[in-house]
Design a protein around this motif. Structure first.
Motif, mmCIF file in Angstrom:
data_model
loop_
_atom_site.group_PDB
_atom_site.id
_atom_site.type_symbol
_atom_site.label_atom_id
_atom_site.label_comp_id
_atom_site.label_asym_id
_atom_site.label_seq_id
_atom_site.Cartn_x
_atom_site.Cartn_y
_atom_site.Cartn_z
ATOM 1 N N ASP A 88 0.814 -1.222 0.000
ATOM 2 C CA ASP A 88 0.000 0.000 0.000
ATOM 3 C C ASP A 88 0.847 1.271 0.000
ATOM 4 O OD1 ASP A 88 -2.402 -1.464 0.018
ATOM 5 O OD2 ASP A 88 -2.248 -1.736 2.193
ATOM 6 N N GLY A 89 1.883 1.270 -0.826
ATOM 7 C CA GLY A 89 2.684 2.474 -1.014
ATOM 8 C C GLY A 89 3.730 2.736 0.045
ATOM 9 N N GLU A 90 3.998 1.749 0.920
ATOM 10 C CA GLU A 90 5.018 1.948 1.961
ATOM 11 C C GLU A 90 5.959 0.754 2.015
ATOM 12 O OE1 GLU A 90 3.257 2.630 5.735
ATOM 13 O OE2 GLU A 90 2.160 4.422 5.113
ATOM 14 N N VAL A 91 7.246 1.046 2.283
ATOM 15 C CA VAL A 91 8.211 -0.026 2.519
ATOM 16 C C VAL A 91 7.946 -0.580 3.914
ATOM 17 C CG1 VAL A 91 10.646 -0.593 2.787
ATOM 18 C CG2 VAL A 91 9.927 1.005 1.000
ATOM 19 N N LYS A 92 7.637 -1.906 3.991
ATOM 20 C CA LYS A 92 7.207 -2.470 5.257
ATOM 21 C C LYS A 92 8.318 -3.184 6.001
ATOM 22 C CE LYS A 92 2.838 -1.267 5.398
ATOM 23 N NZ LYS A 92 2.323 -0.404 6.469
ATOM 24 N N TRP A 93 8.914 -4.215 5.403
ATOM 25 C CA TRP A 93 9.945 -4.974 6.113
ATOM 26 C C TRP A 93 10.880 -5.664 5.123
ATOM 27 C CZ3 TRP A 93 4.700 -6.237 6.416
ATOM 28 C CH2 TRP A 93 4.308 -7.369 5.703
ATOM 29 N N MET A 94 12.074 -6.015 5.661
ATOM 30 C CA MET A 94 13.066 -6.681 4.808
ATOM 31 C C MET A 94 12.743 -8.150 4.655
ATOM 32 S SD MET A 94 16.571 -7.404 6.990
ATOM 33 C CE MET A 94 17.016 -5.704 7.251
ATOM 34 N N VAL A 95 13.145 -8.726 3.531
ATOM 35 C CA VAL A 95 13.040 -10.165 3.302
ATOM 36 C C VAL A 95 14.405 -10.667 2.832
ATOM 37 C CG1 VAL A 95 10.576 -10.203 2.803
ATOM 38 C CG2 VAL A 95 12.206 -9.807 0.935
ATOM 39 N N LYS A 96 14.688 -11.929 3.134
ATOM 40 C CA LYS A 96 15.971 -12.496 2.723
ATOM 41 C C LYS A 96 15.809 -13.342 1.455
ATOM 42 C CE LYS A 96 15.510 -16.278 6.092
ATOM 43 N NZ LYS A 96 16.102 -16.842 7.321
ATOM 44 N N ASN A 97 16.917 -13.536 0.801
ATOM 45 C CA ASN A 97 17.002 -14.341 -0.421
ATOM 46 C C ASN A 97 15.987 -13.917 -1.491
ATOM 47 O OD1 ASN A 97 18.912 -15.833 1.033
ATOM 48 N ND2 ASN A 97 17.353 -17.238 1.813
ATOM 49 N N PRO A 98 15.889 -12.614 -1.793
ATOM 50 C CA PRO A 98 14.941 -12.188 -2.840
ATOM 51 C C PRO A 98 15.437 -12.615 -4.225
ATOM 52 C CG PRO A 98 16.286 -10.335 -2.155
ATOM 53 C CD PRO A 98 16.648 -11.475 -1.238
ATOM 54 N N THR A 99 14.553 -13.201 -4.988
ATOM 55 C CA THR A 99 14.880 -13.613 -6.357
ATOM 56 C C THR A 99 13.735 -13.217 -7.282
ATOM 57 O OG1 THR A 99 13.862 -15.799 -6.148
ATOM 58 C CG2 THR A 99 16.191 -15.619 -5.527
ATOM 59 N N TYR A 100 14.022 -13.151 -8.562
ATOM 60 C CA TYR A 100 12.975 -12.965 -9.560
ATOM 61 C C TYR A 100 13.403 -13.632 -10.861
ATOM 62 C CZ TYR A 100 15.775 -9.003 -11.353
ATOM 63 O OH TYR A 100 16.766 -8.203 -11.866
ATOM 64 N N THR A 101 12.416 -14.017 -11.651
ATOM 65 C CA THR A 101 12.679 -14.693 -12.921
ATOM 66 C C THR A 101 11.930 -13.978 -14.040
ATOM 67 O OG1 THR A 101 10.809 -16.206 -12.705
ATOM 68 C CG2 THR A 101 12.915 -16.920 -11.765
ATOM 69 N N GLY A 102 12.367 -14.221 -15.266
ATOM 70 C CA GLY A 102 11.681 -13.606 -16.391
ATOM 71 C C GLY A 102 12.241 -14.052 -17.728
ATOM 72 N N ILE A 103 11.578 -13.585 -18.767
ATOM 73 C CA ILE A 103 12.044 -13.747 -20.152
ATOM 74 C C ILE A 103 12.279 -12.342 -20.690
ATOM 75 C CG2 ILE A 103 11.442 -14.579 -22.452
ATOM 76 C CD1 ILE A 103 9.638 -16.658 -21.042
ATOM 77 N N THR A 104 13.470 -12.095 -21.219
ATOM 78 C CA THR A 104 13.946 -10.731 -21.451
ATOM 79 C C THR A 104 12.917 -9.792 -22.090
ATOM 80 O OG1 THR A 104 16.246 -11.449 -21.486
ATOM 81 C CG2 THR A 104 15.742 -9.368 -22.583
ATOM 82 N N PRO A 105 12.348 -10.076 -23.278
ATOM 83 C CA PRO A 105 11.418 -9.103 -23.868
ATOM 84 C C PRO A 105 10.136 -8.917 -23.038
ATOM 85 C CG PRO A 105 12.166 -10.705 -25.506
ATOM 86 C CD PRO A 105 12.580 -11.218 -24.176
ATOM 87 N N GLN A 106 9.614 -10.008 -22.486
ATOM 88 C CA GLN A 106 8.415 -9.882 -21.656
ATOM 89 C C GLN A 106 8.696 -9.011 -20.440
ATOM 90 O OE1 GLN A 106 6.952 -13.799 -20.752
ATOM 91 N NE2 GLN A 106 6.860 -14.414 -22.904
ATOM 92 N N PHE A 107 9.879 -9.222 -19.845
ATOM 93 C CA PHE A 107 10.256 -8.469 -18.649
ATOM 94 C C PHE A 107 10.349 -6.981 -18.956
ATOM 95 C CE2 PHE A 107 13.571 -6.799 -15.761
ATOM 96 C CZ PHE A 107 12.988 -7.108 -14.547
#
Length: 480
Positions: free
Chosen positions: A410-429
């Motif tokens: 809701d528009g605010e930085v809430k808390w830290m998380v560990k081991n953040p990852t993300y995946t994608g396909i280059t043009p879609q991303f």
């Protein structure tokens, strides 16, 4: 020095070469690495030598020597001719170079404090102080800090009349703390994993203010041990600083290298999904995506006046309003494409052949402040620093990881998380990009060790980036 270089070129022409260019490169580097309160490595290296490239009956030959005298220049030319004859006999006889205006001039890039004038004991004491400040608890098991400096003097000449002298100085450093508890470890780095670097003097190291950030990153590494893991779901993703620099490096810089298009890198680093039929019409990203290769950006690691083929530094639009526009080119690949060279050929020292390298691959900024971007994000994840990456050999499917993430609700930085990852396909991303922060948020990442080629060559490249928001990105480890 120039007389020796010209003797090599003249000898190559006497032996039947239709073209020759050469470089005499003098390089000095210094690296200091401190780990857990002890200097682990102090490396000071100096080298000087001549590298000569020739074209003989359409075949390319290259040879180098670290002996700078008229006799070795002649022998190096003979060896380069022999290499070209061998390539010719093997059927490789179709090398042509784009027509370019021969470059001339002498250039020394400015700085305030020569990093090699700072006494070595002072640098070691500086890193030991950073190490001491990171030692905040028994859980911090690994503390690392590093400084690196390089000075390179290049003399270039060619049979076409090229005559260029350039002196480039770069330096930088970084710190890292790793917390361990049981079977888990968490790492935090500043200003980026492996440090950050710029083409300037010791004033850049001063500006990083490593000691002021040492305690903070150590405490964050310890806090990450007890932080919740990154959730596995689709969210908006905001990335900036080294994380976005890495994203551009791997998913735009490398795939736009023209030598990949022609298969020169296929057996080692792979090729590219940006095939020739996509040039000028492929929608690489959303209309907000404007990516340039800018060798004229001062203080960035990929800044120079002329590349190692004597071609003037340029600012090239790779992606304009989301459409793929240009490749990174050398003279050979430019000829194949029927265009002028983009001035992207550089070599690692004197003993390697120039190949296509990134210059400074930058994402143009938008209008948002970072606060506004976060406030307009209902459910997101913020990542600023990378920890690891994986991408296929066509530069399409990728998975990247950060050292630390921050959940946005809701528009605010809430808390830290560990081991953040993300995946994608280059043009879609890149087509999911819907917002960019403004130029006041730009971050300049210097990468001093981009690897490419066989034999492997390391090169210094740069990336200037704002923060960017991508929608509906798969974050975390997805479960079936």
């Amino acid at each position: 020095m120039k007389e020796i270089l010209m003797k090599a070129i003249e000898r190559a022409l006497e032996e039947g070469a239709s073209f020759a260019d050469g470089r005499i490169v003098r390089r000095k580097s210094e690296e200091i690495y401190v780990k857990n309160g002890r200097p682990e490595r102090i490396e000071i290296q100096e080298e000087v030598g001549l590298g000569l490239r020739v074209i003989w009956k359409g075949a390319l030959g290259f040879a180098s020597t670290n002996e700078l005298n008229p006799e070795s220049a002649r022998e190096t030319a003979d060896m380069a001719i022999q290499m070209a004859k061998g390539a010719h006999n093997a059927g490789h006889m179709d090398v042509n170079l784009s027509e370019e205006e021969p470059g001339k001039g002498s250039f020394k890039f400015p700085y305030e404090k020569d990093p090699f004038d700072i006494p070595l004991p002072d640098k070691v004491d500086f890193l030991l102080e950073c190490d001491r400040l990171m030692n905040v608890s028994d859980k911090i098991k690994v503390r690392e800090s590093i400084l690196h400096s390089l000075k390179e003097e290049k003399l270039f000449a060619s049979s076409e009349g090229g005559d260029i002298e350039q002196i480039i100085t770069l330096c930088g450093g970084g710190i890292s703390a790793t917390a361990v508890e049981g079977n888990e470890s968490q790492q935090r780095s500043y200003p980026a994993l492996g440090g950050n670097y710029a083409q300037t003097g010791w004033e850049f190291v001063d500006s990083l203010d490593l000691p002021a950030n040492a305690e903070r990153i150590a405490k964050e590494a310890e806090e990450l041990l007890n932080a919740p893991p990154c959730p596995s779901e689709e969210r908006a993703l905001i990335i900036g600083k080294s994380m976005l620099g890495l994203q551009i490096h791997e998913s735009c810089g490398h795939p736009s290298e023209a030598d990949r298009v022609f298969g020169y890198e296929t057996s080692f680093a792979g090729d590219t999904f940006l095939t020739r039929d996509k040039l000028g019409n492929f929608r690489y990203g959303s209309p907000l995506v404007n990516i340039v290769a800018d060798a004229t950006l001062e203080k960035a690691l990929g800044h120079f006046e002329y590349d190692d083929e004597g071609v003037r530094a340029q600012r090239i639009e790779l992606v304009k309003e989301g459409i793929f526009q240009n490749y990174l080119t050398s003279r050979e690949t430019a000829y194949k494409l029927g265009i002028k060279s983009g001035g992207c050929a550089r070599a690692d020292g004197y003993r390697n052949l120039p190949i296509i390298r990134m210059t400074n691959i930058n994402l143009e900024p938008g209008d948002f402040s970072l606060d506004e971007l976060i406030q307009e994000t209902k459910k997101g994840l913020l990542i600023e620093e990378y920890s690891s990456w994986s991408i296929d050999d066509k530069r399409l499917n990728f998975q990247f990881a950060g050292e630390i993430g921050w959940l946005i609700e809701d528009g605010e930085v809430k808390w830290m998380v560990k081991n953040p990852t993300y995946t994608g396909i280059t043009p879609q991303f890149w087509n999911s990009l819907d917002a960019l922060t403004n130029k006041s948020t730009l971050f300049l990442l210097g990468v001093p060790n981009c690897g490419k080629g066989e034999p492997m060559q390391a090169m210094y490249v740069g990336h200037q980036v704002p923060y960017a928001r991508f929608q509906n990105v798969k974050i975390g480890v997805m479960k079936r």
